[in-house]
Design a protein around this motif. Sequence first.
Motif, PDB file in Angstrom:
ATOM      1  N   MET A 159      12.898   2.053  -2.263  1.00 40.80           N
ATOM      2  CA  MET A 159      13.005   3.231  -2.939  1.00 40.80           C
ATOM      3  C   MET A 159      12.013   4.345  -2.399  1.00 40.80           C
ATOM      4  N   VAL A 160      10.762   3.630  -2.101  1.00 39.52           N
ATOM      5  CA  VAL A 160       9.636   4.423  -1.470  1.00 39.52           C
ATOM      6  C   VAL A 160      10.014   4.949  -0.078  1.00 39.52           C
ATOM      7  N   LEU A 161      10.733   4.384   0.674  1.00 37.44           N
ATOM      8  CA  LEU A 161      11.116   4.802   1.876  1.00 37.44           C
ATOM      9  C   LEU A 161      12.328   5.769   1.773  1.00 37.44           C
ATOM     10  N   ILE A 162      13.297   5.642   0.908  1.00 36.50           N
ATOM     11  CA  ILE A 162      14.072   6.828   0.578  1.00 36.50           C
ATOM     12  C   ILE A 162      13.551   8.115   0.306  1.00 36.50           C
ATOM     13  N   LEU A 163      12.759   7.973  -0.950  1.00 41.19           N
ATOM     14  CA  LEU A 163      11.941   9.005  -1.582  1.00 41.19           C
ATOM     15  C   LEU A 163      11.036   9.977  -0.366  1.00 41.19           C
ATOM     16  N   LEU A 166      -7.152   9.307   0.981  1.00 43.59           N
ATOM     17  CA  LEU A 166      -7.784   8.049   0.489  1.00 43.59           C
ATOM     18  C   LEU A 166      -7.280   6.823   1.125  1.00 43.59           C
ATOM     19  N   PHE A 167      -5.905   6.793   0.956  1.00 45.37           N
ATOM     20  CA  PHE A 167      -5.133   5.566   1.303  1.00 45.37           C
ATOM     21  C   PHE A 167      -5.072   5.649   2.893  1.00 45.37           C
ATOM     22  N   GLU A 168      -5.157   6.817   3.637  1.00 51.17           N
ATOM     23  CA  GLU A 168      -5.237   6.830   4.896  1.00 51.17           C
ATOM     24  C   GLU A 168      -6.546   6.330   5.580  1.00 51.17           C
ATOM     25  N   LYS A 169      -7.387   6.564   4.776  1.00 53.56           N
ATOM     26  CA  LYS A 169      -8.987   6.400   5.141  1.00 53.56           C
ATOM     27  C   LYS A 169      -9.062   4.713   4.982  1.00 53.56           C
ATOM     28  N   MET A 184       0.782  -1.245   0.076  1.00 57.68           N
ATOM     29  CA  MET A 184       0.120   0.087   0.146  1.00 57.68           C
ATOM     30  C   MET A 184       0.952   1.377  -0.083  1.00 57.68           C
ATOM     31  N   GLN A 185       1.929   1.152   0.808  1.00 55.24           N
ATOM     32  CA  GLN A 185       2.845   2.303   0.775  1.00 55.24           C
ATOM     33  C   GLN A 185       3.328   2.544  -0.793  1.00 55.24           C
ATOM     34  N   ILE A 186       3.816   1.680  -1.390  1.00 54.98           N
ATOM     35  CA  ILE A 186       4.059   1.776  -2.852  1.00 54.98           C
ATOM     36  C   ILE A 186       3.031   2.189  -3.622  1.00 54.98           C
ATOM     37  N   PRO A 242      -4.927   2.404   6.271  1.00 50.73           N
ATOM     38  CA  PRO A 242      -3.934   3.074   7.011  1.00 50.73           C
ATOM     39  C   PRO A 242      -2.716   1.956   7.518  1.00 50.73           C
ATOM     40  N   THR A 243      -1.594   2.606   7.511  1.00 52.94           N
ATOM     41  CA  THR A 243      -0.477   1.833   7.918  1.00 52.94           C
ATOM     42  C   THR A 243      -0.699   1.130   9.227  1.00 52.94           C
ATOM     43  N   GLU A 244      -1.096   1.813  10.359  1.00 53.45           N
ATOM     44  CA  GLU A 244      -1.121   1.243  11.708  1.00 53.45           C
ATOM     45  C   GLU A 244      -2.331   0.256  11.759  1.00 53.45           C
ATOM     46  N   ALA A 245      -3.425   0.600  10.875  1.00 46.85           N
ATOM     47  CA  ALA A 245      -4.389  -0.428  11.267  1.00 46.85           C
ATOM     48  C   ALA A 245      -3.985  -1.751  10.298  1.00 46.85           C
ATOM     49  N   SER A 246      -3.469  -1.358   9.248  1.00 51.48           N
ATOM     50  CA  SER A 246      -3.019  -2.882   8.391  1.00 51.48           C
ATOM     51  C   SER A 246      -2.163  -3.489   9.379  1.00 51.48           C
ATOM     52  N   ARG A 247      -1.215  -3.130   9.984  1.00 51.87           N
ATOM     53  CA  ARG A 247      -0.312  -3.849  10.930  1.00 51.87           C
ATOM     54  C   ARG A 247      -1.199  -4.460  12.136  1.00 51.87           C
ATOM     55  N   GLU A 248      -2.157  -3.827  12.518  1.00 47.32           N
ATOM     56  CA  GLU A 248      -3.049  -4.554  13.737  1.00 47.32           C
ATOM     57  C   GLU A 248      -3.614  -5.509  13.015  1.00 47.32           C
ATOM     58  N   VAL A 249      -4.309  -5.415  11.888  1.00 47.84           N
ATOM     59  CA  VAL A 249      -4.768  -6.652  11.399  1.00 47.84           C
ATOM     60  C   VAL A 249      -4.006  -7.730  11.206  1.00 47.84           C
TER      61      VAL A 249
END
Length: 226
Positions: free
Chosen positions: A217-221, A116-119, A93-95, A122-129
């Motif tokens: 690469m996304v993390l770097i950018l 839209l992605f946060e809704k 999802m981050q990519i 969301p990163t934290e919610a994905s990790r919870e799942v």
Amino acid sequence: VDHVVQIIKEEVIGARKKNQYQDRILGYLLTPVQVDSLNKYLNQVNKMKSENCTIPDNNLPKNIAEYKTLLAIHNLFHYNVVVGMTERMTESMQILKQILGNEFRDDKSRKDVYELFEKFAPTEASREVQNNVKTSNQTIDSKSVSDGVVLRTVNSTQGHDVSHGVFMNASKKITTSFVLELLRQDEEFMMLFREFLKYEQMIVDFAWGMHVMQHEMVLILTGSTL
């Protein structure tokens, strides 16, 4: 469960008797032109075989399964495919967020995409799942689809960590790790199973490597950290 195991065994054994390999993923990775050319070539070869004709060497490998696999890998690289992995949904999802957000030049549209992605992802919610999903301490090392059970192909030597997610039959609540344990009791079959999956495994390993590089690469950018 025994019924599921039997179906998988029959499918794999039947395919290998015909010298066939798992190749369903190729339906998504070969272009229509490539598929058409390969079909014409194979039809011509079969026709020549039936007529006992000598088949000319036109630089195509004798192993068509391997050739199609290498062609699919070439396509992944040549067309610069964005690779997402269900085992790494957060990173995927981050990519997508980075790529789709940068499709827009104006700040408002880009902000709308990010929101839209946060809704919805969301990163934290994905990790919870992911943390709430049943886990398995064993590496899943095969892939097949039979009666709703999905066995993901992962080569443990590649260091792919899928311990946080076990795929499950939604209707019967059968985990893939349990099905695999039953299959592993038959060592002779497992050798055949791995042979059946080896070309699709090559594609998955290559795609996994692309996914990792794209995420890094996304993390770097974005200035993020792992």
